[in-house]
Design a protein around this motif. Structure first.
Motif, PDB file in Angstrom:
ATOM      1  N   ASP A  36       0.830  -1.206   0.000  1.00  0.00           N
ATOM      2  CA  ASP A  36       0.000   0.000   0.000  1.00  0.00           C
ATOM      3  C   ASP A  36       0.865   1.257   0.000  1.00  0.00           C
ATOM      4  OD1 ASP A  36      -2.590  -0.787  -0.120  1.00  0.00           O
ATOM      5  OD2 ASP A  36      -2.978  -0.690   2.039  1.00  0.00           O
ATOM      6  N   VAL A  37       0.410   2.275  -0.697  1.00  0.00           N
ATOM      7  CA  VAL A  37       0.947   3.615  -0.477  1.00  0.00           C
ATOM      8  C   VAL A  37      -0.224   4.431   0.029  1.00  0.00           C
ATOM      9  CG1 VAL A  37       2.009   5.656  -1.486  1.00  0.00           C
ATOM     10  CG2 VAL A  37       2.700   3.378  -2.250  1.00  0.00           C
ATOM     11  N   ASN A 218      -2.247   4.775  -3.466  1.00  0.00           N
ATOM     12  CA  ASN A 218      -3.333   3.906  -3.934  1.00  0.00           C
ATOM     13  C   ASN A 218      -4.528   4.002  -2.994  1.00  0.00           C
ATOM     14  OD1 ASN A 218      -2.183   2.433  -1.835  1.00  0.00           O
ATOM     15  ND2 ASN A 218      -2.829   0.476  -2.721  1.00  0.00           N
ATOM     16  N   ARG A 219      -4.273   4.546  -1.798  1.00  0.00           N
ATOM     17  CA  ARG A 219      -5.372   4.795  -0.871  1.00  0.00           C
ATOM     18  C   ARG A 219      -5.146   6.156  -0.220  1.00  0.00           C
ATOM     19  NH1 ARG A 219      -5.305   0.021   3.235  1.00  0.00           N
ATOM     20  NH2 ARG A 219      -7.236   0.951   3.981  1.00  0.00           N
ATOM     21  N   VAL A 220      -6.210   6.890  -0.054  1.00  0.00           N
ATOM     22  CA  VAL A 220      -6.111   8.193   0.598  1.00  0.00           C
ATOM     23  C   VAL A 220      -7.066   8.211   1.783  1.00  0.00           C
ATOM     24  CG1 VAL A 220      -6.328  10.690   0.325  1.00  0.00           C
ATOM     25  CG2 VAL A 220      -5.532   9.304  -1.597  1.00  0.00           C
ATOM     26  N   LEU A 221      -6.541   8.700   2.905  1.00  0.00           N
ATOM     27  CA  LEU A 221      -7.335   8.813   4.129  1.00  0.00           C
ATOM     28  C   LEU A 221      -7.519  10.288   4.417  1.00  0.00           C
ATOM     29  CD1 LEU A 221      -7.054   5.809   4.894  1.00  0.00           C
ATOM     30  CD2 LEU A 221      -6.093   6.526   7.064  1.00  0.00           C
ATOM     31  N   PHE A 222      -8.753  10.686   4.713  1.00  0.00           N
ATOM     32  CA  PHE A 222      -8.952  12.070   5.151  1.00  0.00           C
ATOM     33  C   PHE A 222      -9.293  12.061   6.631  1.00  0.00           C
ATOM     34  CE2 PHE A 222     -11.955  15.581   6.054  1.00  0.00           C
ATOM     35  CZ  PHE A 222     -11.060  16.624   5.924  1.00  0.00           C
ATOM     36  N   MET A 223      -8.478  12.758   7.417  1.00  0.00           N
ATOM     37  CA  MET A 223      -8.687  12.794   8.864  1.00  0.00           C
ATOM     38  C   MET A 223      -9.044  14.191   9.326  1.00  0.00           C
ATOM     39  SD  MET A 223      -5.773  10.397  10.619  1.00  0.00           S
ATOM     40  CE  MET A 223      -6.421  10.659  12.264  1.00  0.00           C
ATOM     41  N   ASP A 224      -9.924  14.245  10.336  1.00  0.00           N
ATOM     42  CA  ASP A 224     -10.181  15.502  11.024  1.00  0.00           C
ATOM     43  C   ASP A 224     -10.698  15.172  12.420  1.00  0.00           C
ATOM     44  OD1 ASP A 224     -10.224  18.167  11.468  1.00  0.00           O
ATOM     45  OD2 ASP A 224     -11.904  18.626  10.140  1.00  0.00           O
ATOM     46  N   SER A 233      -9.895   5.524  -2.953  1.00  0.00           N
ATOM     47  CA  SER A 233      -8.833   5.695  -3.933  1.00  0.00           C
ATOM     48  C   SER A 233      -8.648   7.193  -4.175  1.00  0.00           C
ATOM     49  CB  SER A 233      -9.229   5.009  -5.242  1.00  0.00           C
ATOM     50  OG  SER A 233     -10.323   5.708  -5.810  1.00  0.00           O
ATOM     51  N   PRO A 234      -7.502   7.584  -4.724  1.00  0.00           N
ATOM     52  CA  PRO A 234      -7.294   9.010  -5.007  1.00  0.00           C
ATOM     53  C   PRO A 234      -8.430   9.580  -5.854  1.00  0.00           C
ATOM     54  CG  PRO A 234      -5.251   7.809  -5.319  1.00  0.00           C
ATOM     55  CD  PRO A 234      -6.312   6.789  -5.037  1.00  0.00           C
TER      56      PRO A 234
END
Lengths: 254, 229
Positions: A36-37, A218-224, A233-234
């Motif tokens: 994973d990236v 290949n995977r994007v996480l959005f945190m808040d 995915s992007p």
């Protein structure tokens, strides 16, 4: 690359300060697979750095578990019943910091060979040969005997990356690796990271470089607020965001 | 009394008492200072370790010790050690020099421990994090990464502490230990001259500390040269 091969399983990770006044991480669960990236984005103070630093226990979580290669490293005891030695697990998790954190009193080569020699017991000649090879790959072969102060920011960060790689980790953690760099040096560091991703290295990257997230992740996480609000995915995150906070965030940074 | 007379007297006294001054007095002052620095540094390192221990009671003990020593006058500490210690430990009876040395050591150790602690804590936390993230143990991180950098913060301050101690040994003259200041008082008693012996020891103290500070400056410069930062 088997995508079902889970390298790190994070379960309900919480990090509270001042009792439960400040919730830096408020129940984060995610699986990181081999290869994973994973790029973590979010506003500052969202907990993304805390999350990354928890993965190798630089921040000790309040509760929750981190199962790395089958071992819950948040526990005091390992699966064999003996006291868990976090140093052994950290050897397998390379980390790159915003401020490089090279050792100023050691040469570039010594920076890179210290841990392999002292921790893994690699013979000096072998460690040095490997370090020189790694330096060559990031175009810094001629700086082996320089001291960190003699390098530019971009060069320092490239050294920091190969210093971590010299331990042959299974995963690389990047904590805003380009945030402290002059703009013209960002590219050279991102190039090294892209190369690394293409070679199949598992990477967890906290960054504000949306271009990198889109192109390499290949995977994007959005945190808040210490939570993962959206992941995908992007393409899903950047072109079809669902969460209003993510939409708001993207409208500000893109 | 005029300057010419004072000057004349100083020359006369110096010729007459130079062996008392230079040999006896300097011998006592420097030996006392050397003992204080050497033992004080060792004890100070131990206290600094306690101060940074993971075990809270160790931290408290070291903290309380340091605060008490720093918060009371040195002269008072000398009195305490000089009069109280022989009562507690009969072995120290009539061993004035040893009592004073112990007092100076205990005093210096508190200051040295603070110098070492602050020198270690001044090293960027990122250095520790980088070392630990590479899998280095706490011990290796300390010996390989933190201490080599802390030494550069510690040594100059330790040099200043040494110079301070050379001057502080003059307090030992309260008990006629034999140091430079004691000799000054003895000459004053023998000759009924006040200003002359005072000026003489002042010059000797100044030369001692001046030479020391210059030596330390050379040492510091060499330390910096080894570091290509």
């Amino acid at each position: 690359m088997a995508t079902s091969d889970k390298l790190i399983q994070v379960q309900d990770l919480k990090k509270y300060y001042n009792g439960d006044q400040i919730k830096a991480l408020d129940g984060v669960s995610v699986d990181i697979n081999r290869g994973d990236v994973m790029v973590i984005i979010g506003p500052s103070g969202s907990g993304k750095s805390t999350f990354l630093r928890s993965l190798n226990l630089l921040e000790v979580p309040t509760s929750g578990s981190i199962i790395f290669e089958g071992t819950d490293i948040t526990k005091k005891k390992g699966p064999d019943g003996k006291k868990l030695n976090i140093d052994l697990h950290r050897q397998k998790m390379g980390m790159v910091f915003q401020h490089f954190n090279l050792f100023p009193h050691k040469t570039i080569l010594q920076n890179m060979t210290l841990a392999p020699i002292k921790v893994k017991g690699v013979p000096q000649a072998e460690a040095e040969a490997k370090a020189r090879d790694l330096l060559d790959r990031v175009g810094l072969a001629d700086r082996a005997d320089a001291y960190p102060i003699q390098l530019s920011g971009g060069q320092k960060q490239r050294v920091a990356i190969v210093r971590a790689l010299a331990m042959e980790p299974d995963v690389m953690l990047f904590d805003e690796p380009t945030s402290a760099l002059d703009p013209e040096m960002v590219g050279e560091v991102l190039d090294v990271m892209k190369k690394l991703a293409r070679q199949g290295m598992t990477m967890v990257v906290v960054t504000h470089e949306m271009g990198f997230a889109r192109e390499v992740g290949n995977r994007v996480l959005f945190m808040d607020d210490g939570k993962i609000l959206e992941q995908g995915s992007p393409d899903e995150i950047f072109n079809h965001p669902q969460n209003p906070r993510l939409k708001d965030f993207l409208s500000k940074v893109l | 009394m005029n300057f010419a007379t004072i000057g004349h007297n100083i020359v006369k006294l110096t010729i007459k008492y130079w062996d008392k001054f230079l040999l006896t007095g300097m011998g006592y002052t420097l030996s006392l200072a050397a003992i204080t620095v050497a033992v004080g540094a060792i004890l100070g390192s131990l206290i600094a370790l306690l101060r940074m221990s993971k075990f809270p009671p160790f931290r408290w003990i070291a903290g309380i010790y340091t605060e008490i020593i720093r918060g009371t006058p040195m002269l008072l500490q000398l009195y305490l050690f000089y009069f109280a210690l022989p009562q507690l430990i009969p072995f120290l009876n009539r061993k004035q020099y040893l009592c004073v040395a112990i007092a100076l050591v205990c005093n210096s150790a508190a200051y040295v421990s603070e110098i070492i602690r602050s020198g270690i804590q001044a090293v960027d936390i990122g250095q520790t994090e980088a070392a630990r993230s590479l899998g280095l143990s706490q011990r290796l991180t300390m010996t390989q990464i933190i201490l080599p950098q802390a030494v550069k913060n510690i040594l100059p301050a330790l040099g200043n502490e040494f110079i301070m101690i050379v001057k502080d040994t003059s307090l030992a003259s309260t008990f006629f230990i034999g140091d430079l200041m004691t000799q000054c008082l003895l000459i004053k008693g023998t000759t009924y001259l006040t200003m002359e012996p005072l000026i003489m020891v002042a010059v000797v103290y100044f030369v001692l500390t001046f030479v020391l500070s210059k030596l330390l400056a050379v040492f510091e410069r060499r330390l910096r040269r080894g570091d290509i930062r």
